[in-house]
Design an enzyme around this catalytic site. Structure first.
Site, PDB file in Angstrom:
ATOM      1  N   LYS A  25       1.019  -0.995  -0.105  1.00 58.42           N
ATOM      2  CA  LYS A  25       0.163   0.026  -0.007  1.00 58.42           C
ATOM      3  C   LYS A  25       0.972   1.148   0.201  1.00 58.42           C
ATOM      4  O   LYS A  25       1.520   1.642   1.135  1.00 58.42           O
ATOM      5  CB  LYS A  25      -1.043  -0.016   1.296  1.00 58.42           C
ATOM      6  CG  LYS A  25      -1.902   1.018   1.099  1.00 58.42           C
ATOM      7  CD  LYS A  25      -2.891   1.216   2.250  1.00 58.42           C
ATOM      8  CE  LYS A  25      -4.038   2.117   2.300  1.00 58.42           C
ATOM      9  NZ  LYS A  25      -3.550   3.328   2.011  1.00 58.42           N
ATOM     10  N   ARG A  64      -7.929  11.473  -6.865  1.00 58.12           N
ATOM     11  CA  ARG A  64      -8.940  10.785  -6.231  1.00 58.12           C
ATOM     12  C   ARG A  64     -10.592  11.467  -6.205  1.00 58.12           C
ATOM     13  O   ARG A  64     -11.573  10.706  -6.270  1.00 58.12           O
ATOM     14  CB  ARG A  64      -8.652  10.603  -4.884  1.00 58.12           C
ATOM     15  CG  ARG A  64      -9.301   9.778  -4.149  1.00 58.12           C
ATOM     16  CD  ARG A  64      -8.952   9.461  -2.617  1.00 58.12           C
ATOM     17  NE  ARG A  64      -9.700   8.659  -1.710  1.00 58.12           N
ATOM     18  CZ  ARG A  64      -9.432   7.704  -1.048  1.00 58.12           C
ATOM     19  NH1 ARG A  64      -8.150   7.494  -1.142  1.00 58.12           N
ATOM     20  NH2 ARG A  64     -10.024   7.183  -0.234  1.00 58.12           N
ATOM     21  N   ARG A  97     -16.316   0.808  -1.734  1.00 59.61           N
ATOM     22  CA  ARG A  97     -15.548   0.447  -0.763  1.00 59.61           C
ATOM     23  C   ARG A  97     -15.798  -0.941  -0.291  1.00 59.61           C
ATOM     24  O   ARG A  97     -16.458  -1.321   0.796  1.00 59.61           O
ATOM     25  CB  ARG A  97     -15.859   1.451   0.545  1.00 59.61           C
ATOM     26  CG  ARG A  97     -14.631   1.722   1.277  1.00 59.61           C
ATOM     27  CD  ARG A  97     -14.985   2.648   2.505  1.00 59.61           C
ATOM     28  NE  ARG A  97     -14.428   3.963   1.913  1.00 59.61           N
ATOM     29  CZ  ARG A  97     -13.166   4.309   1.568  1.00 59.61           C
ATOM     30  NH1 ARG A  97     -12.154   3.541   2.067  1.00 59.61           N
ATOM     31  NH2 ARG A  97     -12.793   5.543   1.534  1.00 59.61           N
ATOM     32  N   LYS A 132      -7.280  -3.259   3.161  1.00 58.07           N
ATOM     33  CA  LYS A 132      -6.124  -2.589   3.639  1.00 58.07           C
ATOM     34  C   LYS A 132      -5.803  -3.019   4.899  1.00 58.07           C
ATOM     35  O   LYS A 132      -6.518  -3.208   5.767  1.00 58.07           O
ATOM     36  CB  LYS A 132      -6.005  -1.043   3.446  1.00 58.07           C
ATOM     37  CG  LYS A 132      -7.392  -0.474   4.468  1.00 58.07           C
ATOM     38  CD  LYS A 132      -7.226   0.952   4.192  1.00 58.07           C
ATOM     39  CE  LYS A 132      -8.612   1.657   4.728  1.00 58.07           C
ATOM     40  NZ  LYS A 132      -8.898   2.847   4.253  1.00 58.07           N
TER      41      LYS A 132
HETATM   42  P1  AMP Z   1      -7.477   4.574   2.149  1.00 54.51           P
HETATM   43  O1  AMP Z   1      -7.167   5.877   1.371  1.00 54.51           O
HETATM   44  O2  AMP Z   1      -6.697   4.466   3.574  1.00 54.51           O
HETATM   45  O3  AMP Z   1      -8.698   4.313   2.025  1.00 54.51           O
HETATM   46  O4  AMP Z   1      -6.656   3.411   1.101  1.00 54.51           O
HETATM   47  C1  AMP Z   1      -6.869   3.396  -0.289  1.00 54.51           C
HETATM   48  C2  AMP Z   1      -5.824   4.047  -1.014  1.00 54.51           C
HETATM   49  O5  AMP Z   1      -4.502   3.442  -0.972  1.00 54.51           O
HETATM   50  C3  AMP Z   1      -6.100   4.185  -2.373  1.00 54.51           C
HETATM   51  O6  AMP Z   1      -7.106   4.971  -2.912  1.00 54.51           O
HETATM   52  C4  AMP Z   1      -4.876   4.165  -3.010  1.00 54.51           C
HETATM   53  O7  AMP Z   1      -4.482   5.851  -3.164  1.00 54.51           O
HETATM   54  C5  AMP Z   1      -3.788   3.974  -2.007  1.00 54.51           C
HETATM   55  N1  AMP Z   1      -2.861   2.802  -2.607  1.00 54.51           N
HETATM   56  C6  AMP Z   1      -1.765   2.641  -2.473  1.00 54.51           C
HETATM   57  N2  AMP Z   1      -1.426   1.312  -2.598  1.00 54.51           N
HETATM   58  C7  AMP Z   1      -2.273   0.874  -3.536  1.00 54.51           C
HETATM   59  C8  AMP Z   1      -2.521  -0.382  -4.024  1.00 54.51           C
HETATM   60  N3  AMP Z   1      -1.651  -1.107  -4.378  1.00 54.51           N
HETATM   61  N4  AMP Z   1      -3.961  -0.855  -4.637  1.00 54.51           N
HETATM   62  C9  AMP Z   1      -4.713   0.132  -4.385  1.00 54.51           C
HETATM   63  N5  AMP Z   1      -4.654   1.227  -3.972  1.00 54.51           N
HETATM   64  C10 AMP Z   1      -3.429   1.495  -3.076  1.00 54.51           C
END
Ligand code: AMP
Length: 567
Positions: free
Chosen positions: A256, A276, A421, A427
């Site tokens: 991530k 985004r 989502r 994650k």
């Molecule tokens: P969050 O912002 O905590 O909801 O996590 C999702 C975000 O992680 C996504 O919108 C991406 O910007 C980021 N991200 C980083 N690495 C990845 C990956 N390998 N696959 C998908 N999203 C990723």
């Protein structure tokens, strides 16, 4: 032409019902009644949206511009309009009351009076386009004039929804789901076909128009269009690696990355980049444009990935840095030199004229790998397909060591679901704990903050002795507003002042977030917090209710093991 009065009356009826089935029916009936051109507009208006989310047109009307317009249209001073907002708790009701209370100020603005009396949906929309298009010098005044005109023409009930629409907060409880179902019901098209078309276009207005024009054929004919961003697939918080693998079995593991999401549209040599929030950020990121032109062999593609600031130590730079790049409008080249970016691609949803929505992650990834020639700055994110917990934990640790956020665990068989989502992307990040700590001291700030207490000394408690044991300082997370408030509060608690150092009566408890607990000989507790940040003041807690030394020790030991969790 549909009168805006009819639209306002529909909103009012919807507000009076709590049944979403009834709401859907009302919206569907209305869709059948409006003109073709207005259908597209109404499908968005009813959700409080003036333009499609990806449109470069932005309303940009804030509360103060709205109050000024209502004030001018009603003749009431702005202060009274604000009072009405406070009294009613709603800009719409305030606008209505202002206009009802005072004489409409039409005569002054005869220039706007048109032949046809009364507002239509189309009139309102045209006027809102004019507002969105006003830019540069004098644009504020022009916006106010347009809005003032609309309010001067509005009936009281129209004013309610006009005001709310202007700030794009209709608040009648109609969201995408209801509009989607209403389109399906009105034009006799299956809901999932409407849903799919929505995913492709990201505009329910367009979907409604096609559904009316050609039913199912019209809706299925809609496809991804280059230059019109789709919503991004989102991730859900997981319950940890063990829980995910026992439910999903085999997972596709990726780092991530700690950066910012980008959706990239390539159409020959034409490359557009969306953030985004689906804003077009192409102009700020010419380096990414070049990377894609040079390294993506596909004629056309919609790619999904993360842009990361390439730090000096090879680790990703701070998030604020990346925002500086994304928001840059002038002098882009200088910033590009100062803050170089790296691109990690992890998905492709459209390739050479074909949408890949029906393909699994594994299939899409193969396409992605096939069309990308990696370079020093652009790569396809590494992916491991495995069901082995230890392997995943290893990848997780590597990601953290490299300065990234954790891992994404993806279902290899899943389809790309824009805007969802869902449970197909999960994650795993380190658990972010907070601690409640007593403030025992502080230090006067420097420069701009010289007259304020800039940082606070924190302590946990030893419950056996009642002693406060220091654990470090916090200065981050204190807004300018809080700075003043906290300073005057702690001034009353100063017991010792020596130079810039202060000691307080232990009375106030701070809730503090941090990234890690470290051993430290510097502080009485023997521990220090890494990246502490004030979350809030725990006014509900007394000083002796701070977290204990034992709890901190326990947290320290836990994080040394498997410190990932549902953060
Ligand atoms: P969050 O912002 O905590 O909801 O996590 C999702 C975000 O992680 C996504 O919108 C991406 O910007 C980021 N991200 C980083 N690495 C990845 C990956 N390998 N696959 C998908 N999203 C990723």
């Amino acid at each position: 032409m549909t009168s805006f009065q009819d639209f306002a009356a529909l909103c009012q009826r919807i507000e009076d019902t709590s049944s979403s089935l009834e709401m859907t029916q009302m919206v569907a009936d209305f869709f059948l009644m409006v003109d073709d051109d207005e259908l597209e507009i109404v499908s968005r208006f009813i959700m409080g949206l003036v333009f499609p989310v990806w449109s470069p047109l932005q309303m940009g009307i804030g509360p103060s511009l709205l109050y000024t317009s209502v004030s001018k249209a009603s003749g009431l001073p702005v202060k009274e309009v604000i009072n009405l907002v406070r009294e009613t708790g709603d800009v719409g009701l305030a606008a209505r009351d202002a206009l009802t209370a005072a004489q409409k100020a039409q005569s002054t603005f005869a220039v706007f009076n048109e032949e046809e009396p009364g507002l239509s949906v189309q009139n309102v929309y045209n006027r809102l386009i004019d507002i969105a298009n006003s830019s540069g010098k004098g644009s504020q005044a022009a916006r106010v004039r347009h809005l003032q005109f609309l309010f001067s023409e509005a009936t009281p009930v129209e004013a309610v929804y006009l005001a709310r629409l202007a700030i794009e907060e209709l608040r009648i409880g109609v969201g995408e789901g209801i509009v989607r179902d209403a389109i399906a019901a009105a034009f006799n098209v299956p809901k999932d076909a409407v849903e799919r078309a929505y995913m492709m276009t990201n505009d329910l207005g367009l979907v409604a128009r096609e559904a009316k024009r050609a039913g199912l054929d019209g809706v299925t004919g809609l496809d991804i269009k280059l230059g019109r961003p789709i919503k991004m697939m989102l991730a859900q918080v997981s319950q940890g690696i063990v829980a995910v693998t026992s439910e999903m079995g085999t997972v596709a593991v990726e780092w991530k990355f700690d950066g910012a999401r980008v959706q990239i549209h390539k159409d020959g040599d034409n490359v557009s980049i969306y953030s985004r929030r689906l804003e077009d950020v192409t102009g700020s990121l010419p380096d990414i444009v070049d990377m894609v032109r040079a390294g993506v062999s596909a004629r056309s593609a919609v790619l999904d990935g993360e842009a990361v600031v390439l730090g000096q130590d090879g680790k990703p730079g701070a998030f604020q840095q990346i925002l500086k790049r994304f928001r840059r409008k002038y002098d882009v080249d200088t910033k590009m030199g100062e803050i170089p970016l790296q691109l990690f691609l992890f998905d492709v949803v459209y390739l050479n004229g074909e949408s890949l929505f029906d393909m699994t992650l594994v299939q899409r990834r193969q396409r992605l790998v096939d069309c990308v020639t990696p370079s020093g700055t652009m790569q396809v994110a590494e992916q491991f397909v495995t069901s082995d917990v230890l392997t995943i934990e290893d990848i997780y640790k590597q990601a953290l060591n490299a300065g990234h956020e954790g891992v994404m665990l993806k279902n290899p068989e899943s389809l790309y679901s824009p805007g969802r989502r869902g449970k197909h992307w999960l994650k795993v990040k380190p658990l972010m704990e907070t601690l409640d700590l007593t403030v025992v001291g502080g230090e006067w700030g420097e420069g701009r903050r010289a007259n304020f207490i800039g940082s606070y000394q924190l302590a946990c408690i030893d419950p056996d002795t009642g002693d406060f044991l220091s654990i470090g300082r916090v200065g981050t997370g204190i807004t300018d507003e809080m700075l003043e408030e906290l300073t005057s509060r702690f001034k009353e608690l100063i017991v010792v002042e020596s130079g810039k150092e202060l000691e307080f009566v232990p009375q106030v408890v701070f809730e503090v977030a941090f990234e890690e607990i470290q051993k430290s000989p510097t502080y009485d507790s023997g521990f220090a917090l890494r990246f502490p940040r004030l979350v809030r003041v725990r006014d509900d807690k007394s000083a002796d209710e701070a977290d204990t030394h034992e709890r901190i020790e326990q947290l320290y030991l836990n994080q040394k093991g498997r410190n990932y969790n549902a953060a």
